[in-house]
Design a protein around this motif. Sequence first.
Motif, PDB file in Angstrom:
ATOM      1  N   UNK A   1      46.046  34.534  45.728  1.00 18.87           N
ATOM      2  CA  UNK A   1      46.647  34.844  44.425  1.00 18.87           C
ATOM      3  C   UNK A   1      47.599  36.019  44.558  1.00 18.87           C
ATOM      4  N   UNK A   2      48.819  35.829  44.085  1.00 16.83           N
ATOM      5  CA  UNK A   2      49.812  36.906  44.055  1.00 16.83           C
ATOM      6  C   UNK A   2      49.981  37.393  42.628  1.00 16.83           C
ATOM      7  N   UNK A   3      50.107  38.696  42.459  1.00 14.09           N
ATOM      8  CA  UNK A   3      50.149  39.281  41.114  1.00 14.09           C
ATOM      9  C   UNK A   3      51.399  40.128  40.904  1.00 14.09           C
ATOM     10  N   UNK A   4      51.686  40.362  39.662  1.00 10.41           N
ATOM     11  CA  UNK A   4      52.725  41.263  39.152  1.00 10.41           C
ATOM     12  C   UNK A   4      54.128  40.669  39.231  1.00 10.41           C
ATOM     13  N   UNK A   5      54.652  40.399  40.450  1.00  3.11           N
ATOM     14  CA  UNK A   5      55.978  39.796  40.582  1.00  3.11           C
ATOM     15  C   UNK A   5      55.879  38.652  41.574  1.00  3.11           C
ATOM     16  N   UNK A   6      56.304  37.448  41.154  1.00  5.82           N
ATOM     17  CA  UNK A   6      56.078  36.255  41.962  1.00  5.82           C
ATOM     18  C   UNK A   6      57.364  35.444  42.089  1.00  5.82           C
ATOM     19  N   UNK A   7      57.395  34.638  43.142  1.00  5.21           N
ATOM     20  CA  UNK A   7      58.516  33.739  43.362  1.00  5.21           C
ATOM     21  C   UNK A   7      58.406  32.514  42.447  1.00  5.21           C
ATOM     22  N   UNK A   8      59.526  31.856  42.218  1.00  2.00           N
ATOM     23  CA  UNK A   8      59.533  30.662  41.370  1.00  2.00           C
ATOM     24  C   UNK A   8      59.144  29.414  42.131  1.00  2.00           C
ATOM     25  N   UNK A   9      59.125  29.461  43.471  1.00  2.00           N
ATOM     26  CA  UNK A   9      58.875  28.230  44.228  1.00  2.00           C
ATOM     27  C   UNK A   9      58.108  28.445  45.532  1.00  2.00           C
ATOM     28  N   UNK A  10      57.380  29.547  45.626  1.00  2.00           N
ATOM     29  CA  UNK A  10      56.595  29.815  46.833  1.00  2.00           C
ATOM     30  C   UNK A  10      55.461  30.768  46.478  1.00  2.00           C
ATOM     31  N   UNK A  11      54.535  31.035  47.426  1.00  2.00           N
ATOM     32  CA  UNK A  11      53.464  31.994  47.155  1.00  2.00           C
ATOM     33  C   UNK A  11      53.884  33.448  47.344  1.00  2.00           C
ATOM     34  N   UNK A  12      55.150  33.684  47.629  1.00  2.00           N
ATOM     35  CA  UNK A  12      55.622  35.050  47.854  1.00  2.00           C
ATOM     36  C   UNK A  12      55.472  35.883  46.579  1.00  2.00           C
ATOM     37  N   UNK A  13      54.984  37.108  46.738  1.00  2.00           N
ATOM     38  CA  UNK A  13      54.774  37.992  45.591  1.00  2.00           C
ATOM     39  C   UNK A  13      54.903  39.443  46.042  1.00  2.00           C
ATOM     40  N   UNK A  14      55.034  40.342  45.068  1.00  2.00           N
ATOM     41  CA  UNK A  14      55.094  41.772  45.341  1.00  2.00           C
ATOM     42  C   UNK A  14      54.313  42.491  44.252  1.00  2.00           C
ATOM     43  N   UNK A  15      53.393  43.349  44.668  1.00  2.00           N
ATOM     44  CA  UNK A  15      52.642  44.112  43.682  1.00  2.00           C
ATOM     45  C   UNK A  15      51.147  43.883  43.729  1.00  2.00           C
ATOM     46  N   UNK A  16      50.680  43.089  44.672  1.00  2.00           N
ATOM     47  CA  UNK A  16      49.235  42.881  44.797  1.00  2.00           C
ATOM     48  C   UNK A  16      48.926  41.436  45.125  1.00  2.00           C
ATOM     49  N   UNK A  17      47.967  41.249  46.049  1.00  2.00           N
ATOM     50  CA  UNK A  17      47.607  39.895  46.446  1.00  2.00           C
ATOM     51  C   UNK A  17      46.129  39.861  46.811  1.00  2.00           C
ATOM     52  N   UNK A  18      45.443  38.811  46.358  1.00  2.00           N
ATOM     53  CA  UNK A  18      44.023  38.622  46.678  1.00  2.00           C
ATOM     54  C   UNK A  18      43.870  37.304  47.425  1.00  2.00           C
ATOM     55  N   UNK A  19      42.944  37.270  48.386  1.00  2.00           N
ATOM     56  CA  UNK A  19      42.713  36.034  49.122  1.00  2.00           C
ATOM     57  C   UNK A  19      41.234  35.894  49.463  1.00  2.00           C
ATOM     58  N   UNK A  20      40.783  34.665  49.510  1.00  2.00           N
ATOM     59  CA  UNK A  20      39.419  34.351  49.961  1.00  2.00           C
ATOM     60  C   UNK A  20      39.502  33.114  50.835  1.00  2.00           C
ATOM     61  N   UNK A  21      39.115  33.275  52.094  1.00  2.00           N
ATOM     62  CA  UNK A  21      39.230  32.184  53.061  1.00  2.00           C
ATOM     63  C   UNK A  21      37.853  31.594  53.299  1.00  2.00           C
TER      64      UNK A  21
END
Length: 245
Positions: free
Chosen positions: A102-122
């Motif tokens: 999950x990407x938070x705060x600022x995100x791309x319109x067509x990819x998982x790219x984000x800026x401002x925080x990211x959470x992941x669970x594998x």
Amino acid sequence: MMEVNASPPSSRPRRPVTWLIVLGAAIGITSSIYFNLRLFDLRRQRAQLAEEVGLLEVTDPKRVHLRHVPVRPDAIPPGVEAAYVWKYRIYLPAGYGPSFVTGRRAVSADSPHSAGGRDSSWGGKEQDPVETVLTIALIKQESGWTFSQMRGGSSTSSTLSEDLPLDSLDQFVIEPAVTAETPAKSYSVDEPICLLRLRSRQPVEPQEGETTLYPGIVTYMVESDLRDTFEQWAQGKTDRMPELE
């Protein structure tokens, strides 16, 4: 010599046989009508059940399948000021390791790219096919807005930035994986699945040479074997995953 006119023997009445034929035909027609009506009713009940609980139709057991599940108003617990909820029924094929980013705060319109925080669970691989329900929610409480994901008995949550104007979603582009209008989709196991993208219609002022980003949040599900290539894509190091080329 007297002639005797022999009259032909009178035929036996056949009304009982005719009645039996008519009766049998009537029973057959009635039975056909009854079973057709019963089949129609069962199909109607199944369609209604599928709409209410998101019944999955797995046409290919080697693919990931998603089904939209309607959310009832009473599903929002008491004490919550406001909430937006998306709910999916998911089929995972054998050997699929579901992982969430999950990407938070600022995100791309067509990819998982984000800026401002990211959470992941594998997650680990599922040895057998699994059918599960995933709930994604934006929840407002006294402390602010929280992003939450719940699957089975596990859940994750993170606090969202205060500058995201979530009190009204009218100014956001909302892209769930499946909707009431398109209730079911299937995906290849090596395809990253955007479960939900919610972004503002107005982008963040981009720096020169940087990707255009929008205030919002995005969450993906991806197979755990693709972790490295997905991370490179999410961090903006590549334009796309090699598997998608």
